[in-house]
Design a protein around this motif. Structure first.
Motif, short mmCIF file in Angstrom:
data_model
loop_
_atom_site.label_atom_id
_atom_site.label_comp_id
_atom_site.label_asym_id
_atom_site.label_seq_id
_atom_site.Cartn_x
_atom_site.Cartn_y
_atom_site.Cartn_z
N THR A 43 12.67 -0.47 0.95
CA THR A 43 12.26 0.29 -0.22
C THR A 43 11.00 1.09 0.11
OG1 THR A 43 10.92 -1.52 -1.10
CG2 THR A 43 13.20 -1.41 -1.84
N LEU A 44 10.89 2.24 -0.53
CA LEU A 44 9.72 3.11 -0.39
C LEU A 44 9.30 3.51 -1.79
CD1 LEU A 44 7.77 5.00 1.21
CD2 LEU A 44 9.60 6.69 1.17
N ASP A 45 8.05 3.20 -2.15
CA ASP A 45 7.59 3.57 -3.49
C ASP A 45 6.77 4.86 -3.45
OD1 ASP A 45 4.96 2.89 -2.74
OD2 ASP A 45 4.99 0.99 -3.82
N ALA A 46 6.37 5.32 -4.62
CA ALA A 46 5.66 6.59 -4.75
C ALA A 46 4.28 6.58 -4.09
CB ALA A 46 5.52 6.96 -6.22
N ARG A 47 3.72 5.40 -3.85
CA ARG A 47 2.39 5.30 -3.23
C ARG A 47 2.46 5.22 -1.70
NH1 ARG A 47 -0.66 0.71 -6.46
NH2 ARG A 47 -2.52 1.72 -5.65
N GLY A 48 3.67 5.34 -1.15
CA GLY A 48 3.81 5.34 0.31
C GLY A 48 3.93 3.96 0.91
N ARG A 49 4.28 2.96 0.11
CA ARG A 49 4.45 1.59 0.63
C ARG A 49 5.91 1.36 0.97
NH1 ARG A 49 0.94 -1.21 -4.03
NH2 ARG A 49 2.54 -0.10 -5.18
N VAL A 50 6.15 0.90 2.17
CA VAL A 50 7.49 0.59 2.63
C VAL A 50 7.59 -0.93 2.70
CG1 VAL A 50 9.13 0.84 4.52
CG2 VAL A 50 7.53 2.69 4.02
N ARG A 51 8.68 -1.47 2.15
CA ARG A 51 8.92 -2.91 2.21
C ARG A 51 10.30 -3.14 2.81
NH1 ARG A 51 6.51 -2.62 -3.19
NH2 ARG A 51 4.45 -3.53 -3.05
N PHE A 52 10.38 -4.11 3.75
CA PHE A 52 11.66 -4.41 4.38
C PHE A 52 11.62 -5.81 4.96
CE2 PHE A 52 8.93 -2.28 7.42
CZ PHE A 52 9.04 -3.04 8.56
#
Length: 50
Positions: free
Chosen positions: A2-11
């Motif tokens: 996932t990539l949110d609007a604040r530039g954080r990627v989670r995997f």
């Protein structure tokens, strides 16, 4: 992933060690930023999933 609007990627990532015949899963969070026209990334969190 996932990539949110604040530039954080989670995997979730798997680490496999062939000699130990074992693998571990990790939840990883990475901050992505644009600096001077280039992307940079910083690992913020890495937690083992059991």
């Amino acid at each position: 992933m996932t990539l949110d609007a604040r530039g954080r990627v989670r995997f979730t990532a798997m680490f496999y060690a062939p000699k130990g015949e074992t693998s571990n899963d990790y939840k990883v969070q990475v901050n992505v930023r644009a600096r001077g026209g280039k992307l940079s990334a910083q690992v913020v969190s890495m937690q083992r999933v059991r």
